[in-house]
Structures are given as C-alpha cells and as structure tokens.
Design an enzyme around this catalytic site. Structure first.
Site, PDB file in Angstrom:
ATOM      1  N   ASP A  75    -104.521 -75.581  80.448  1.00 26.75           N
ATOM      2  CA  ASP A  75    -104.184 -76.989  80.654  1.00 26.75           C
ATOM      3  C   ASP A  75    -104.458 -77.443  82.091  1.00 26.75           C
ATOM      4  O   ASP A  75    -104.189 -76.700  83.034  1.00 26.75           O
ATOM      5  CB  ASP A  75    -102.678 -77.138  80.349  1.00 26.75           C
ATOM      6  CG  ASP A  75    -102.332 -78.538  79.922  1.00 26.75           C
ATOM      7  OD1 ASP A  75    -103.251 -79.281  79.549  1.00 26.75           O
ATOM      8  OD2 ASP A  75    -101.139 -78.892  79.973  1.00 26.75           O
TER       9      ASP A  75
HETATM   10  C1  LIG Z   1    -117.160 -70.726  75.904  1.00 32.18           C
HETATM   11  C2  LIG Z   1    -115.811 -71.113  76.348  1.00 32.18           C
HETATM   12  C3  LIG Z   1    -114.727 -70.232  75.974  1.00 32.18           C
HETATM   13  C4  LIG Z   1    -115.631 -72.229  77.099  1.00 32.18           C
HETATM   14  C5  LIG Z   1    -114.316 -72.736  77.531  1.00 32.18           C
HETATM   15  C6  LIG Z   1    -114.512 -73.849  78.527  1.00 32.18           C
HETATM   16  C7  LIG Z   1    -113.199 -74.478  78.916  1.00 32.18           C
HETATM   17  C8  LIG Z   1    -112.611 -74.135  80.253  1.00 32.18           C
HETATM   18  C9  LIG Z   1    -112.582 -75.313  78.043  1.00 32.18           C
HETATM   19  C10 LIG Z   1    -111.274 -75.969  78.310  1.00 32.18           C
HETATM   20  C11 LIG Z   1    -111.088 -77.075  77.291  1.00 32.18           C
HETATM   21  C12 LIG Z   1    -109.867 -77.886  77.401  1.00 32.18           C
HETATM   22  C13 LIG Z   1    -109.800 -79.041  76.471  1.00 32.18           C
HETATM   23  C14 LIG Z   1    -108.885 -77.621  78.298  1.00 32.18           C
HETATM   24  C15 LIG Z   1    -107.675 -78.426  78.522  1.00 32.18           C
HETATM   25  O1  LIG Z   1    -107.802 -79.183  79.731  1.00 32.18           O
HETATM   26  P1  LIG Z   1    -107.828 -80.755  79.628  1.00 32.18           P
HETATM   27  O2  LIG Z   1    -109.252 -81.202  79.436  1.00 32.18           O
HETATM   28  O3  LIG Z   1    -106.893 -81.173  78.522  1.00 32.18           O
HETATM   29  O4  LIG Z   1    -107.320 -81.265  81.033  1.00 32.18           O
HETATM   30  P2  LIG Z   1    -105.948 -82.094  81.306  1.00 32.18           P
HETATM   31  O5  LIG Z   1    -104.838 -81.203  80.806  1.00 32.18           O
HETATM   32  O6  LIG Z   1    -105.935 -82.278  82.783  1.00 32.18           O
HETATM   33  O7  LIG Z   1    -106.043 -83.383  80.549  1.00 32.18           O
END
Ligand SMILES: CC(C)=CCC/C(C)=C/CC/C(C)=C/COP(=O)(O)OP(=O)(O)O
Length: 301
Positions: A75
């Site tokens: 997160d």
């Molecule tokens: C191949 C592979 C395993 C890749 C993974 C890449 C990666 C780090 C994905 C995270 C995706 C995600 C929606 C995370 C949550 O942060 P958020 O976007 O919800 O950020 P926030 O909590 O600040 O809104």
C-alpha cells in the site's frame, strides 16, 4: 588538435558543463571512469557488509521459529509519488524495486512462501490510463522475472499467478502463463502473485466449482464441505499465511486472503510501500515469534 567542445556528464546527479580542449576531454573522461569504478567498489563493499549484517541478524532470528509464509499488501505507491512530486506511475516502479529487495530478504531468511497483492479486481475501477500504465508495468516486470539473472531463478522460486486471470488482457495473461510454465520446475520457494484477485471472487468461484463437482455425484448426499471449498480456492497451492504485512499503517485487509488469514499476525508499519526495508521484515518476524504460542494452538501445529 585544439578542438573545443561542450561536454555534459551526469554522474550522481552532478551536472558538469565545460568548454574543454581535446586533452581535457580525455582527462575528464578518465576521471569520470575512475569515479564510476570507485563508486562501484564502494557499493560492492557496502553490499557485502549488508549481506553479512543480515546473515548475523537472521541467525539470531532463526534461534526461534521462522514464518513459513508471509503475504504483503503493497500500500502507498501513489502517495509516495505525490509526496515526492514524481510523475504518475513512478511510485509503482520504485515499489517494484522494494518488492525485489523484500523477496531477497525473505528467501535469504528461509521463508518458503511469499504472496503479494499486485492488483485487485477493485483496481480495475481506477482511470483507464492508470490501469493501462499499471498493467504495462506488471507485464514488463513479469517478463523480467523469468530472465536468467532474476531473483526468481537465483533463489529457485516457483511463480503462481492467483486470481480471476480471465479478467486480464491477453498479453498480460500470456506473460503470466509463460512465467508459471518457465518456473514450474523450481522448488526451493514459492511466489504467489495475486492479480485480478479479491477474496470474495475466490470464495464464490470455489463454491461454484465445488457445487458443480458434486452435481453429478449421485452416490453421496449433495452437501459440500469446507474441504471441498478449500480444494477449489485459487490459493490452494500454498499453506495459509503466518504474517500479513500491510504498509502505510492501514490495518484493513481490503478483500485479501480473508478465508486464509483467520490465524495470522497482521503487521502494519507506518511507511509507504516504496519505503519498506529490512528492519520492517525483522519487526514482522519478531511479532510472529511473540504470538507463535497462541497461533500454534489455533492451527494445531
Ligand atoms: C510483476 C509484479 C509483481 C508487479 C508488481 C508491481 C507493483 C509494485 C504493483 C503494486 C500495485 C498496487 C495497486 C499497489 C497499491 O498501491 P496504490 O496504487 O493503491 O497506492 P496508494 O495506496 O498510495 O493509493
């Protein structure tokens, strides 16, 4: 030759702009090369010291029980981008680097199963540009995972993609299938990547498949049991998690591993995912060890 030219070199964010003679150019290039080599050596020394320090800490932790399975809710990537005035998507890229470090630490410590929440079904509701940019990143990184020198091959990790994979675009689904195939013979550790996943969808799918299985079975009473549902879970390939780590201080599970997390420690450090580090993993393992007596009774292990 008295050539005058302008060189712009970017080394460790230091901009050098000079009008130089040919000899000066050569001298400057040699100095830059030496600086780069020195920086590489220093980095190698630091990395060596880091590995040694981790080994010492890991052998202390290993005196007690080590979790078998850690799951991560990554997160805070967008918030990290905003806080640091980065372009959209940069937080997720840095987040992927943090993920690689955490995987390395987990496998070094002897944690056999790691699960990550990479993309929930709810995430499809974000703007089309953001979904596309995340999917592009995920596809690029999946393709990187199966390269010879990747962490996955270094630590003999079998990769599973967990979720409703039909919801993915064809290129991402094919990349995921290729990665599962390419790592199918790895057996030292397991990485489960939850993508197009929610627990609600997983449970519903397992109930439907269990009912379908029983439908033709005339010999028994048409009742399905917990063990039927568990067999049809996407997560049936791994044991239940011992610890869930959710960054950014949030203690919600956001529809992640709800069926599997009844007896598991939730650790939520107040850092954003790109900021997670070795010390947070150590803290999570200590939390697990603190509660292990109780968990053992619950899980009857
Ligand atoms: C191949 C592979 C395993 C890749 C993974 C890449 C990666 C780090 C994905 C995270 C995706 C995600 C929606 C995370 C949550 O942060 P958020 O976007 O919800 O950020 P926030 O909590 O600040 O809104």
């Amino acid at each position: 030759m008295n050539l005058h030219c302008s060189i712009s070199s970017d080394f460790n964010h230091v901009q050098v702009h000079h009008i130089l003679s040919f000899d000066q150019v050569q001298h400057e290039n040699q100095t830059s090369f030496k600086l780069i080599m020195d920086a590489k050596k220093i980095t190698q020394i630091y990395e060596g010291l880091g590995t040694l320090a981790r080994k010492c800490i890991f052998s202390i932790l290993s005196v007690s029980i080590i979790p078998n399975h850690i799951a991560f809710i990554m997160d805070g990537n967008r918030r990290y981008s905003k806080q640091h005035n980065l372009i959209q998507g940069a937080g997720h890229r840095i987040g992927f680097t943090s993920l690689m470090s955490m995987l390395k630490y987990c496998y070094e410590l002897g944690i056999k199963y790691v699960t990550i929440y990479a993309f929930s079904i709810e995430n499809f509701k974000r703007s089309p540009e953001e979904v596309q940019s995340l999917m592009d990143l995920i596809q690029e990184k999946i393709e990187g995972l199966i390269k010879e020198e990747s962490i996955v091959n270094q630590y003999g990790v079998r990769v599973y993609f967990i979720g409703n994979l039909k919801l993915l675009s064809k290129p991402v689904r094919l990349a995921a299938e290729r990665a599962m195939e390419a790592t199918a013979k790895n057996s030292r550790a397991v990485l489960s990547i939850c993508i197009a996943y929610t627990s609600t969808d997983e449970i519903l799918n397992a109930v439907v498949e269990s009912c379908e299985e029983r439908w033709d079975d005339k010999s028994e009473m048409n009742l399905i049991g917990v063990e039927d549902i568990e067999r049809h879970m996407y997560m049936a390939v791994t044991p239940d998690p011992d610890v869930i780590i959710r960054t950014s201080g949030e203690t919600r599970l956001s529809n992640f591993l709800l069926w599997q997390s009844g007896n598991c420690v939730l650790y939520s450090p107040a850092v954003l995912w790109p900021e997670i580090g070795f010390r947070h993993l150590v803290q999570a393992v200590l939390e697990f060890q603190k509660h292990f007596g109780y968990l053992r009774k619950q899980k009857r292990i």
